[in-house]
Scaffold this active site. Structure first.
Site, PDB file in Angstrom:
ATOM      1  N   LEU A   1      -8.548   6.458  -4.723  1.00 32.78           N
ATOM      2  CA  LEU A   1      -7.803   7.020  -5.849  1.00 32.78           C
ATOM      3  C   LEU A   1      -8.456   6.685  -7.181  1.00 32.78           C
ATOM      4  O   LEU A   1      -8.308   7.408  -8.165  1.00 32.78           O
ATOM      5  CB  LEU A   1      -6.366   6.483  -5.847  1.00 32.78           C
ATOM      6  CG  LEU A   1      -5.495   6.851  -4.646  1.00 32.78           C
ATOM      7  CD1 LEU A   1      -4.177   6.102  -4.715  1.00 32.78           C
ATOM      8  CD2 LEU A   1      -5.252   8.353  -4.602  1.00 32.78           C
TER       9      LEU A   1
ATOM     10  N   GLY B   1     -12.521  -3.732  -8.428  1.00 36.25           N
ATOM     11  CA  GLY B   1     -12.407  -3.174  -7.098  1.00 36.25           C
ATOM     12  C   GLY B   1     -11.978  -1.726  -7.092  1.00 36.25           C
ATOM     13  O   GLY B   1     -12.063  -1.023  -8.104  1.00 36.25           O
TER      14      GLY B   1
ATOM     15  N   ASP C   1      -4.791  -5.130 -21.612  1.00 32.51           N
ATOM     16  CA  ASP C   1      -5.728  -4.058 -21.258  1.00 32.51           C
ATOM     17  C   ASP C   1      -5.017  -2.706 -21.213  1.00 32.51           C
ATOM     18  O   ASP C   1      -5.172  -1.945 -20.262  1.00 32.51           O
ATOM     19  CB  ASP C   1      -6.390  -4.367 -19.916  1.00 32.51           C
ATOM     20  CG  ASP C   1      -7.717  -3.626 -19.734  1.00 32.51           C
ATOM     21  OD1 ASP C   1      -8.274  -3.150 -20.744  1.00 32.51           O
ATOM     22  OD2 ASP C   1      -8.194  -3.524 -18.592  1.00 32.51           O
TER      23      ASP C   1
END
Length: 527
Positions: free
Chosen positions: A193, A199, A313
């Site tokens: 996705l 990762g 973030d």
């Protein structure tokens, strides 16, 4: 005490039920009333349990045939019952009901841990209380209205909490690694996705046919950064429940295999709709709802949870969209607790340049106002359809988005910032006001920025920043220059004076590895 509320109204405004921006009677807006007594239950547990119920009711009410929901919840610490209901007037449509109930949710959830709260407006009404005000057999089963939503999974998660290995990870299921490996078809390429700095994220179909997202943490130093990222996200998010925050469903940790199981968001990340494959497909209402939802999620992290959390973030790729294009803030790997008794904490930079407040990128000064700044940048991206690191198309200008937006605002032409795929005339004044709020969020020093609960209050009616003064924001460009804001302040309605002072930096530690501003990459220098 059983209280009954009656609303009676007549008007010669024949479009009342069709206008979501209707002016309230006699200039009086919606009214939120917090009870004057705090619950006798443990405040943290009460806030989480009632907040979860209010979120479910908010989701379900616009989807019922009569726009009405009544529900109860048990406080997990001692099984005390809390009662709540919400209702819209039946003549309005689903969209208007949804908008009104969202405002009700924001209002009364801000009252927690008060023992009761009420919201009253022309279009809807909502209330919760520890005192029964309807019978237990009068509740509405909202399970079917929550299918596919995060809140519907709460009972399953809570019931499986005993399966977790650590008390710090309560609220999330400890999954077997092999089960998740099977659910992702051995982490196949076609199930990816998205990819991030730590990762990849995979689509997974569990044995019960529920679809989830599995975040596989890339381990290159299992004793340090990756594992810290993993543990940080699990500990922070497992107890945080809000309709605009991505829900952590579970986790798996077997050796170097670190996996997070998260809600699946069918529409993916916001950036796909701003400059990716779906560019230009969001209308203004959808964009505004996304802006408002992000603001509510951040307000919850900063002010409504039992501890303050700074995300660090916030960016368009970390905003995920559900099937109704409602936003959920994702990726809490860099998030940090913020002590309530401190104005800020000092730490090394970690985040994404272009979205990061200058005081944090340059000096490591971290506060909730860092998220406010990032929110302002994301709002400008949503309105313009441009990346924050895109240069202005006005040749020979090399301005990044924030400076471009500021210059348009200075010349009172900020309507020109609106994405060309939108019709600016239809919502021009509203969009201009939201641009001004975004610029207010990017002011320096940080004390000039509003807290996110203030932003939530500004947004619903497109309130102008009024008499609050705007100054040129501090800007960092790819040549490592810092533009220091002018000392000439002005109101939103006033004509600004042009001034631009530039300070050449000899070195900036956060930029040393690579010119991340120009390439739009992450810098992961950890605290």
């Amino acid at each position: 005490m059983d209280l009954t509320y009656l609303s009676l109204r007549y008007t010669n405004y024949d479009n009342f039920y069709n206008d979501p921006n209707v002016v309230e009677d006699a200039g009086i807006g919606p009214l939120g009333i917090c009870g004057n007594q705090t619950t006798s239950q443990p405040a943290t547990t009460f806030t989480q349990d009632v907040g979860r119920m209010l979120s479910d009711i908010t989701d379900a009410t616009p989807k019922t045939s009569n726009f009405y929901v009544a529900s109860t919840t048990q406080i997990t610490s001692n099984n005390a019952t809390v009662y709540a209901f919400a209702q819209c007037v039946e003549n309005i449509n689903k969209g208007i009901c949804e908008s009104c109930i969202n405002n009700a949710y924001t209002s009364i959830s801000n009252c927690l841990p008060s023992a009761e709260a009420t919201f009253i407006s022309v279009g809807c009404f909502a209330r919760y209380s520890v005192t029964p005000f309807f019978n237990d057999n009068q509740t509405v089963d909202i399970t079917n209205f929550l299918k596919g939503n995060s809140s519907s999974k709460v009972p399953i998660i809570a019931g499986a909490a005993a399966g977790a290995d650590s008390p710090e990870l309560k609220g999330a299921i400890n999954y077997n690694y092999k089960d998740l490996q099977l659910a992702t078809n051995n982490f196949s390429e076609e199930n990816i996705l998205g990819k991030g700095g730590f990762g990849e994220v995979f689509k997974a179909t569990l044995e019960d046919n529920n679809i989830v997202a599995v975040k596989k943490i890339q381990v290159w130093d299992a004793k340090a950064k990756a594992r810290e990222e993993f543990e940080n996200e699990v500990k922070l998010v497992s107890d945080v429940h809000h309709r605009n925050l991505l829900r952590l469903l579970g986790w798996s940790s077997e050796g170097s295999n670190l996996l997070l199981v998260l809600e699946y968001m069918p529409n993916g990340s916001l950036d796909r709709f701003l400059w990716g494959a779906k560019k230009g497909t969001l209308n203004w209402k959808q964009r505004y709802d996304i802006i408002f939802g992000i603001a509510r999620g951040l307000a919850h992290l900063h002010n409504e949870f039992h501890v303050k959390i700074v995300h660090r973030d916030i960016k368009s790729s970390n905003i995920l969209l559900d099937h109704d294009f409602q936003p959920k803030i994702a990726d809490f790997g860099l998030a940090r607790f913020h002590p309530e008794d401190q104005s800020h904490i000092s730490t090394k930079f970690a985040g994404t340049l272009g979205y990061t407040a200058p005081e944090y990128a340059l000096h490591g000064i971290l506060s909730d106002k860092v998220d406010t700044y990032s929110f302002g940048i994301v709002v400008l991206e949503i309105i313009s359809g441009l990346r924050c690191t895109d240069m202005s198309s006005d040749k020979p200008s090399t301005d990044y988005l924030l400076e471009h937006a500021w210059k348009l605002y200075e010349s009172r032409k900020h309507v020109m910032l609106i994405d060309e795929t939108l019709d600016p005339k239809e919502h021009e004044e509203h969009v201009k006001q939201i641009i001004e709020i975004a610029l207010l969020c990017t002011q320096s020093p940080a004390s000039k920025r509003p807290v996110m609960s203030e932003v939530v209050s500004m947004l619903p009616k497109g309130l102008s920043v009024g008499n609050r003064q705007l100054t040129r924001p501090t800007l960092i460009d790819h040549h490592r220059r810092v533009h220091i804001g002018s000392s000439n302040k002005h109101n939103v309605s006033g004509m600004p004076k042009e001034s631009d002072t530039k300070l050449q930096l000899q070195s900036v530690e956060a930029y040393d590895e690579v010119d991340v501003m120009e390439k739009g990459m992450n810098v992961q220098k950890r605290a």
